[in-house]
Design an enzyme around this catalytic site. Sequence first.
Site, PDB file in Angstrom:
ATOM      1  CG  ASN A   1     -35.243 -19.818   2.680  1.00 33.69           C
ATOM      2  OD1 ASN A   1     -35.186 -20.577   2.184  1.00 33.69           O
ATOM      3  ND2 ASN A   1     -36.253 -19.730   3.530  1.00 33.69           N
TER       4      ASN A   1
ATOM      5  NE  ARG B   1     -37.293 -23.746   3.952  1.00 29.58           N
ATOM      6  CZ  ARG B   1     -38.240 -23.365   3.158  1.00 29.58           C
ATOM      7  NH1 ARG B   1     -37.971 -22.089   2.557  1.00 29.58           N
ATOM      8  NH2 ARG B   1     -39.161 -23.934   3.036  1.00 29.58           N
TER       9      ARG B   1
ATOM     10  CG  HIS C   1     -44.166 -25.921   5.061  1.00 27.64           C
ATOM     11  ND1 HIS C   1     -45.565 -26.051   4.865  1.00 27.64           N
ATOM     12  CD2 HIS C   1     -43.628 -24.799   4.457  1.00 27.64           C
ATOM     13  CE1 HIS C   1     -45.756 -25.199   3.719  1.00 27.64           C
ATOM     14  NE2 HIS C   1     -44.791 -24.507   3.520  1.00 27.64           N
TER      15      HIS C   1
ATOM     16  NE  ARG D   1     -47.611 -24.070  -3.778  1.00 22.21           N
ATOM     17  CZ  ARG D   1     -46.715 -24.306  -2.771  1.00 22.21           C
ATOM     18  NH1 ARG D   1     -46.523 -25.305  -1.980  1.00 22.21           N
ATOM     19  NH2 ARG D   1     -45.859 -23.295  -2.389  1.00 22.21           N
TER      20      ARG D   1
ATOM     21  NE  ARG E   1     -51.835  -9.575   4.153  1.00 16.69           N
ATOM     22  CZ  ARG E   1     -50.401  -9.487   4.200  1.00 16.69           C
ATOM     23  NH1 ARG E   1     -50.087  -8.742   5.256  1.00 16.69           N
ATOM     24  NH2 ARG E   1     -49.801 -10.261   3.418  1.00 16.69           N
TER      25      ARG E   1
ATOM     26  CD  GLU F   1     -46.853 -16.859  13.004  1.00 20.66           C
ATOM     27  OE1 GLU F   1     -46.484 -15.622  13.096  1.00 20.66           O
ATOM     28  OE2 GLU F   1     -46.093 -17.905  12.714  1.00 20.66           O
TER      29      GLU F   1
ATOM     30  CD  GLU G   1     -40.263 -21.979   7.825  1.00 20.42           C
ATOM     31  OE1 GLU G   1     -40.380 -20.739   7.786  1.00 20.42           O
ATOM     32  OE2 GLU G   1     -40.406 -22.621   7.102  1.00 20.42           O
TER      33      GLU G   1
HETATM   34  P1  ADP Z   1     -44.522 -18.106   3.273  1.00 24.21           P
HETATM   35  O1  ADP Z   1     -45.227 -19.362   2.956  1.00 24.21           O
HETATM   36  O2  ADP Z   1     -43.995 -17.346   2.072  1.00 24.21           O
HETATM   37  O3  ADP Z   1     -43.324 -18.358   4.429  1.00 24.21           O
HETATM   38  P2  ADP Z   1     -45.819 -16.526   5.175  1.00 24.21           P
HETATM   39  O4  ADP Z   1     -46.013 -17.636   6.344  1.00 24.21           O
HETATM   40  O5  ADP Z   1     -45.105 -15.408   5.247  1.00 24.21           O
HETATM   41  O6  ADP Z   1     -45.622 -17.188   3.891  1.00 24.21           O
HETATM   42  O7  ADP Z   1     -47.533 -16.295   4.891  1.00 24.21           O
HETATM   43  C1  ADP Z   1     -47.876 -15.227   3.848  1.00 24.21           C
HETATM   44  C2  ADP Z   1     -49.250 -15.142   3.752  1.00 24.21           C
HETATM   45  O8  ADP Z   1     -49.796 -14.873   4.966  1.00 24.21           O
HETATM   46  C3  ADP Z   1     -49.661 -14.248   2.976  1.00 24.21           C
HETATM   47  O9  ADP Z   1     -49.798 -14.533   1.511  1.00 24.21           O
HETATM   48  C4  ADP Z   1     -51.147 -13.918   3.576  1.00 24.21           C
HETATM   49  O10 ADP Z   1     -51.957 -14.489   2.680  1.00 24.21           O
HETATM   50  C5  ADP Z   1     -51.049 -14.270   4.944  1.00 24.21           C
HETATM   51  N1  ADP Z   1     -51.076 -13.258   5.988  1.00 24.21           N
HETATM   52  C6  ADP Z   1     -50.035 -12.405   6.326  1.00 24.21           C
HETATM   53  N2  ADP Z   1     -50.559 -11.430   7.177  1.00 24.21           N
HETATM   54  C7  ADP Z   1     -51.794 -11.421   7.333  1.00 24.21           C
HETATM   55  C8  ADP Z   1     -52.914 -11.079   8.143  1.00 24.21           C
HETATM   56  N3  ADP Z   1     -52.632  -9.965   8.958  1.00 24.21           N
HETATM   57  N4  ADP Z   1     -54.093 -11.529   8.113  1.00 24.21           N
HETATM   58  C9  ADP Z   1     -54.292 -12.431   7.305  1.00 24.21           C
HETATM   59  N5  ADP Z   1     -53.455 -12.962   6.369  1.00 24.21           N
HETATM   60  C10 ADP Z   1     -52.198 -12.974   6.448  1.00 24.21           C
END
Ligand code: ADP
Length: 404
Positions: free
Chosen positions: A7, A94, A183, A242, A285, A334, A385
């Site tokens: 990716n 990707r 996505h 965004r 977080r 998640e 992915e």
């Molecule tokens: P991407 O879109 O870059 O693939 P991810 O799916 O890895 O992103 O998601 C990243 C975001 O997930 C982070 O910016 C954060 O806001 C959120 N995140 C990651 N871990 C946690 C957690 N334990 N609790 C709440 N939010 C989280």
Amino acid sequence: MYILVINSGSSSIKYQLFPKHSDQPVCNGLIERIGQTGGRITHEIFKTGAAQTIKLEQSVKDHEAGMQALAGLLTREDIAVIADPAQIGTVGHRVVHGGETLTKPTIITAEVKEKIRALYPLAPLHNPGHIKGIEVAEKLFPSATQIAVFDTAFHQTLPDKAYRYAIPERFYKEDGIRVYGFHGISHQYVAGEAMDWLKNQQAKLITIHLGNGCSMAAVSAGNCIDTSMGLTPLDGLVMGTRSGAIDPSVLLYLQQQKGFTAEQLNELLNKQSGMLALAGYNDMRDISRLYQEGAPAAKLAYELYTYRIKKFIGAYAVALNGLDAIVFTAGVGENDALTRELVCRDMEVLDVRIDIAKNQLREKGLRDLSLEDARTRILVIPTNEELAIARECRTLKDNTHTGA
Ligand code: ADP
């Protein structure tokens, strides 16, 4: 033989290596800050039981240097997962934007690269990085089949009433201005997992991908019928930085009354808006911590974020004319129990009722958070992915060999 999934972004490369016939990767990694100061490579190996992580702080001049470092790590004597780069039979890439013509996983040829390049104006932040990754992979793994898997492909089943904008047709015909959706690899993967789990291949699903970027899809019997991102990944939900959907007149106002340039508007809506603008942070977080502390800005940010999701759930339940499950995935979906709770609260109209205690548990894998007697399931399904791309590569190669 192995499948290497790449990716390649504008300044980073994520990768995973899968044995040809297994869903378990032998290693994965991330090369960050390519072409910038403070380059970093994180490489994780799963070959011998417990994972082993290698972290390298080194400048990575360009994509070629990054991919060379990756190939070096795969074969480095003390941590080798393969003996020879020629063991990589397939490289799966990707690619964010496949437009209207690249709608299936595709073996990359000069013509395919031209089509990906032709889409640069529609995906200026993504497709150039993908082409770089593809060209370096062709050099480093010359005997491998290079395959592109497109994030827009899953949304190509949208009916025209969902993908056309109500502007003169020539903008669609001449410029390709329409909803593409993004996505897609993630939405398709979690929808597939949900249908298998529900034992219902006809299921009506709403998949909610909440990462840095956020989008939703309405999926009926495995086909996407609507999605929240549009021409670009800016439309729809509120995201980390965004704005998501906004009255287009806001842009005209800023331009006419405040003298904003196109570049400034782009920066404002893509990088300085969303949760960052509302709460001062873009990582959920941090915002969740502030919410628990009672900060009004964090409260408003969460309310706006989750209310927008709720509105799409309502719209998609009607578009699907039914709803078997809603599926949360990606970083926020998640991990962030608060988001899920606020989204699922006050939705008895769709028989969406969340088990508050289950929602708080931090378990891995697919989880069902709905109260037992609720008709609509609320699922958390970790997205993957890279695995989805590896599987697509496998299927395409098998079909190519059997001539199917
Ligand atoms: P991407 O879109 O870059 O693939 P991810 O799916 O890895 O992103 O998601 C990243 C975001 O997930 C982070 O910016 C954060 O806001 C959120 N995140 C990651 N871990 C946690 C957690 N334990 N609790 C709440 N939010 C989280």
